[in-house]
Design a protein around this motif. Structure first.
Motif, short mmCIF file in Angstrom:
data_model
loop_
_atom_site.label_atom_id
_atom_site.label_comp_id
_atom_site.label_asym_id
_atom_site.label_seq_id
_atom_site.Cartn_x
_atom_site.Cartn_y
_atom_site.Cartn_z
N UNK A 21 27.24 -18.08 -8.37
CA UNK A 21 28.70 -18.08 -8.53
C UNK A 21 29.07 -18.51 -9.94
N UNK A 22 28.59 -19.70 -10.35
CA UNK A 22 28.88 -20.20 -11.69
C UNK A 22 27.72 -19.96 -12.65
N UNK A 23 26.52 -20.10 -12.15
CA UNK A 23 25.33 -19.99 -12.98
C UNK A 23 24.57 -18.73 -12.61
N UNK A 24 24.19 -17.97 -13.61
CA UNK A 24 23.47 -16.70 -13.42
C UNK A 24 22.00 -17.01 -13.15
N UNK A 25 21.74 -17.55 -11.98
CA UNK A 25 20.38 -18.02 -11.66
C UNK A 25 19.63 -17.09 -10.72
N UNK A 26 20.34 -16.32 -9.93
CA UNK A 26 19.66 -15.53 -8.90
C UNK A 26 18.78 -14.44 -9.49
N UNK A 91 17.73 -22.77 -20.25
CA UNK A 91 19.18 -22.54 -20.12
C UNK A 91 19.48 -21.21 -19.47
N UNK A 92 20.21 -21.26 -18.37
CA UNK A 92 20.59 -20.04 -17.66
C UNK A 92 22.00 -19.62 -18.07
N UNK A 93 22.28 -18.33 -18.11
CA UNK A 93 23.63 -17.87 -18.49
C UNK A 93 24.69 -18.33 -17.50
N UNK A 123 20.16 -29.52 -8.87
CA UNK A 123 21.57 -29.17 -9.07
C UNK A 123 22.15 -29.90 -10.27
N UNK A 124 21.89 -31.19 -10.39
CA UNK A 124 22.42 -31.95 -11.51
C UNK A 124 21.83 -31.47 -12.83
N UNK A 125 20.55 -31.11 -12.81
CA UNK A 125 19.90 -30.58 -14.01
C UNK A 125 20.58 -29.29 -14.47
N UNK A 126 20.80 -28.38 -13.54
CA UNK A 126 21.42 -27.10 -13.88
C UNK A 126 22.84 -27.30 -14.40
N UNK A 127 23.61 -28.13 -13.71
CA UNK A 127 25.00 -28.35 -14.10
C UNK A 127 25.09 -29.01 -15.47
N UNK A 128 24.19 -29.94 -15.74
CA UNK A 128 24.22 -30.62 -17.03
C UNK A 128 23.83 -29.67 -18.16
N UNK A 129 22.76 -28.91 -17.96
CA UNK A 129 22.32 -27.98 -19.00
C UNK A 129 23.36 -26.90 -19.26
N UNK A 130 24.12 -26.55 -18.22
CA UNK A 130 25.16 -25.51 -18.37
C UNK A 130 26.45 -26.05 -18.95
#
Length: 225
Positions: A21-26, A91-93, A123-130
């Protein structure tokens, strides 16, 4: 009701899913899945991984165990983990429209939460890096509840932590499991599908479905006053 009808009530909070939804991770995860499967010479098609979207790690592991012996499950997950760790750390888009929507909600004084099936450390790692972490008032993850999506627990806990009524919350989701979780919580979901398009059964739920967060914003902004 038209699926593109603007939200008809003034929301007291907006709750966001994270992955897809927010992070292009899939897409990154799908590529890692393919690489790890190929390395182990496992014949697993994309449809299996796509069936995991929106579910917790525990559910995904159980589904894998229905297809593979435990040793192969562990080897596959280990290979996947190494590859995906590297993708996340690089870093993910970010999906188009995320920061613009968050800025609008902040400007209008609308609380914001993340509700994700992902485990808390990841989750916290992804949100912080983004660069997303500072934009949310609370973060609820799959680590914080007994039952993950499609159960309503994640979103109900987020509403409780924000101190808001569930029935006046909007939920932004990409997956069918997330939409079902929001509906079970008594909330109003807007689905922005990513890799998995909603089928007829999901569309029959009657919620709003749009093709981007930019269009989701167009449904939300008129209700903010």
């Amino acid at each position: 009701m038209s699926l593109l009808q603007p939200v008809e009530f003034s929301p007291v909070a907006v709750l966001f899913d994270m992955d897809g939804l927010m992070i292009e991770s899939e897409r990154a995860l799908l590529e890692c899945w393919r690489e790890a499967s190929t390395e182990l010479q496992l014949e697993l098609d994309d449809a299996l991984w796509l069936s995991f979207v929106g579910h917790s790690d525990r559910v995904c592991r159980d589904l894998l165990r229905e297809r593979l012996p435990e040793a192969q499950v562990q080897a596959l997950l280990a290979g996947l983990q190494v590859r995906y760790d590297a993708r996340v750390e690089a870093g993910l888009p970010i999906k188009a429209g995320v920061f613009e929507l968050l800025a609008l909600l902040h400007e209008r004084g609308i609380p914001r939460a993340v509700g994700t099936s992902t485990r808390r450390p990841r989750a916290l790692q992804k949100l912080e890096l983004a660069g997303l972490l500072p934009h949310f008032d609370t973060i609820v993850t799959g680590s914080d509840v007994e039952h993950s999506k499609p159960a309503p627990d994640i979103y109900l806990l987020a509403a409780k932590q924000l101190g808001v009524a569930p029935e006046r919350c909007i939920v932004l989701e990409d997956s069918a499991a997330g939409v079902r979780a929001a509906l079970a919580a008594g909330m109003t979901p807007i689905q922005v599908p990513d890799l998995v398009a909603p089928d007829d059964e999901v569309r029959a739920l009657g919620h709003r479905i749009v093709d981007s967060l930019l269009h989701a914003r167009a449904l939300i902004e008129p209700a903010l006053g």
